[in-house]
Each structure stands twice: as C-alpha cells, then as structure tokens.
Design an enzyme around this catalytic site. Structure first.
Site, PDB file in Angstrom:
ATOM      1  N   ASP A  27       0.139  -1.347   5.933  1.00 38.31           N
ATOM      2  CA  ASP A  27      -0.659  -1.045   4.754  1.00 38.31           C
ATOM      3  C   ASP A  27      -1.834  -0.144   5.193  1.00 38.31           C
ATOM      4  OD1 ASP A  27      -1.851  -1.322   2.214  1.00 38.31           O
ATOM      5  OD2 ASP A  27      -3.001  -3.064   2.884  1.00 38.31           O
ATOM      6  N   ASP A  29      -5.121   0.782   2.879  1.00 36.07           N
ATOM      7  CA  ASP A  29      -6.439   0.348   2.373  1.00 36.07           C
ATOM      8  C   ASP A  29      -6.711  -1.098   2.815  1.00 36.07           C
ATOM      9  OD1 ASP A  29      -6.700   2.784   1.130  1.00 36.07           O
ATOM     10  OD2 ASP A  29      -5.932   2.064  -0.794  1.00 36.07           O
ATOM     11  N   LYS A 218       4.647  -2.325  -3.511  1.00 37.42           N
ATOM     12  CA  LYS A 218       4.609  -3.704  -3.018  1.00 37.42           C
ATOM     13  C   LYS A 218       4.090  -4.595  -4.134  1.00 37.42           C
ATOM     14  CE  LYS A 218       1.685  -2.201   0.004  1.00 37.42           C
ATOM     15  NZ  LYS A 218       0.633  -2.087   1.022  1.00 37.42           N
ATOM     16  N   ASP A 244      -3.380  -6.587   4.377  1.00 35.52           N
ATOM     17  CA  ASP A 244      -4.529  -7.475   4.120  1.00 35.52           C
ATOM     18  C   ASP A 244      -4.404  -8.270   2.824  1.00 35.52           C
ATOM     19  OD1 ASP A 244      -4.888  -4.981   2.681  1.00 35.52           O
ATOM     20  OD2 ASP A 244      -6.845  -5.759   2.101  1.00 35.52           O
TER      21      ASP A 244
HETATM   22 MG   LIG Z   1      -4.524  -3.282   1.496  1.00 36.10          MG
END
Ligand SMILES: [Mg+2]
Length: 308
Positions: A27, A29, A218, A244
């Site tokens: 991922d 961000d 996702k 995250d």
């Molecule tokens: Mg993220």
C-alpha cells in the site's frame, strides 16, 4: 493468535519470514507516503526489499494524483509505472472487459476522469452549479438525467454535492446503470486528520438504491482479478501484503490468501493491534513500527553472508 511485533521475534524467525515470500504488494498512503512526504524508514525499507530480491508492486486505492506526479513523489524509491496498480487501472480493466460503449458518470478527481477519457471512455462531467432551493429547483435537478449514462463510478471527491449523489441514484434506478467504485475507504489519513472517505459516499447510494457496488479497489473481489490480469499468475502464499488499513488492506490480503504485515505509520495504532476487535482471520501475521526493519535485516544477512 496475537499478532507479534516483527522486531521482537528472533532473527531466525525474521529471516525465515523474509524467505517465505517472493512478491511484495505494498500500500502507499500511510505506509510509504503521508500525503505530504515520504514516511520515515520507507525508502530504506523498500530499497532493502528490492536488494533482497523481492518483486514489488504498489497497490493503492488513491487515484487523486496524476500518475506522473505519483511516480515523481516516489522517485527516490525507484517506483516504475508498471509496478503501480490504482483504481484507475482497475476501472479501465473492468469497463474494457465489459466492452463498455456508453457514457460513464464519475464522482472523482479530474485525474481519474482524464485516465478514463484517455482509455477511450466517454466521461460525463457536470458543472458545479448550485440547485435552486425550491420545489421547482429540486424537480429540475431530478428531471435532468442523461439517458446515455450506463455506469457510475464513485471515488474520492472534495467537491461532492447532493446533486451528484442524487444523480447516481437516478442513473442506477432509471437507467439501470452499473454501480462501480474506485476507492473503498471510509477514512483517508491526511496530515493529522482523518478525511471522510469515498466508501461513505457509495454507502449512501447503496442504502438508497439497495444495489451493491462492484468494488474495483481493495478489498473488492473484482480487484483480485485485476491484480492477476496485471501481474500474471502468482502463488498467493508467497505474496506479502503490506498495508496500514484493517478494513481495506488486511481484509483484501486475507481474501487473497496473502501473508500480511501492518506498519503503524497510518490508520492503525499499536493499541488496535493489542486489543484486536475485528475478525481473527484478518489479523496481520506481524506488525512493525515502519518499514526500516527490512534494511536492518538486509544488513544483518549481508554481514552474516560475508562471515561465511
Ligand atoms: Mg493506506
């Protein structure tokens, strides 16, 4: 299972884990980038994973920046265009698969609309004109529906209006338009804030129409097909997914049968991990403070190899 902190396990366990995957889907961000700058440790971590021979893909739900700007920001970690998978790619993949010829109404950033236009799709835009707050004004808004719109796409927007949400409802109900989404995030980490994410826009439309969207990011199941189509066949057990977000990254990785690592650099805190209140099956295999630990493991294994 209680998720272990990766830095607390033995070096043998760390090395065995590193050996257990060939491909890393990461991922962006909240893991590599915090919307303003690179996150501490991410450069060293990603470079170390490359040095360890891992194949890397950057799988993000964020289509808000132009791909060239996106690559420029991540230049220091050498990200290539073909390693990036964003909702733009998956929406284009899906619409092409459907041989979609009609018009698509998009709630999203101009960058996403441009990507779709460049791929040959007719994107309907609307001007941000306030609706007259009278019965006649609202009636006019509902009446004004383009009969050629056969798909709607809902992604991140900071200029969202009531008019746009109602139009989506009308396109689904009256035109039987397909309901597609880009990002499926309820919250977007931004600086020290949490922004309202586009999944919440979609959930309004879903609740009113009682139609479930196809989630082309996702954790959508169609997104799995996008990965396979873009990357080619892979053994899911030998893929590590790093993210995250519990609701998008961990759910998606679990559905795909990937191994999972959660860095504490974005949406999830150590307290969340220690007091896990979600489904057991979506727990990450390990969590880390940030990705720097991979560079420490690389140094260790290099030193060890030099001694042998
Ligand atoms: Mg993220």
């Amino acid at each position: 299972m209680v998720t272990k902190k990766f830095s607390d396990v033995s070096i043998d366990e760390q090395l065995a884990f590193i050996e257990s995957f060939d491909t890393v889907m990461c991922d962006v961000d909240g893991v590599i980038w915090d919307m303003v700058k690179l996150i501490d440790g991410s450069t060293e971590g990603i470079n170390a994973l490359r040095s360890l021979g891992k194949k890397l893909y950057f799988v993000t739900n964020n289509s808000t920046s132009h791909i060239d700007l996106f690559l420029e920001r991540l230049k220091v970690i050498g990200v290539k265009k073909e390693e990036v998978i964003r909702p733009g790619n998956s929406l284009i993949w899906y619409l092409k698969k459907m041989n979609f010829q009609k018009e698509v109404y998009v709630i999203g950033f101009e960058t996403l609309k441009d990507e779709l236009r460049k791929a040959g799709f007719k994107v309907v835009s609307d001007e941000l004109v306030p609706i007259d707050e009278t019965v006649a004004g609202v009636a006019e808004m509902i009446k004004n529906i383009n009969p050629n719109v056969s798909a709607i796409v809902v992604d991140m927007s900071v200029n969202l209006t009531y008019n746009q949400l109602q139009k989506c409802v009308e396109y689904i109900k009256r035109n039987n338009a397909q309901f597609l989404t880009g990002s499926w995030d309820d919250l977007i980490p931004f600086l020290n804030f949490k922004l309202i994410g586009p999944a919440l826009f979609s959930k309004i439309i879903q609740q009113v129409t009682q139609v479930n969207p196809k989630i082309l990011s996702k954790p959508g199941k169609e997104f799995q097909e996008v990965l396979e189509d873009n990357i080619g066949p892979y053994d899911p057990k030998r893929v590590l997914f790093i993210g995250d977000s519990i609701h998008t990254d961990m759910v998606f990785a679990t559905n795909c049968g990937f191994q999972k690592l959660l860095p504490l650099t974005g949406l999830t805190s150590e307290e969340d991990i220690k007091n896990w209140k979600w489904e057991k099956k979506i727990e990450p295999d390990y969590y880390v403070d940030n990705l720097k630990i991979f560079s420490e493991i690389l140094h260790f294994s290099e030193k060890r190899n030099n001694k042998l």
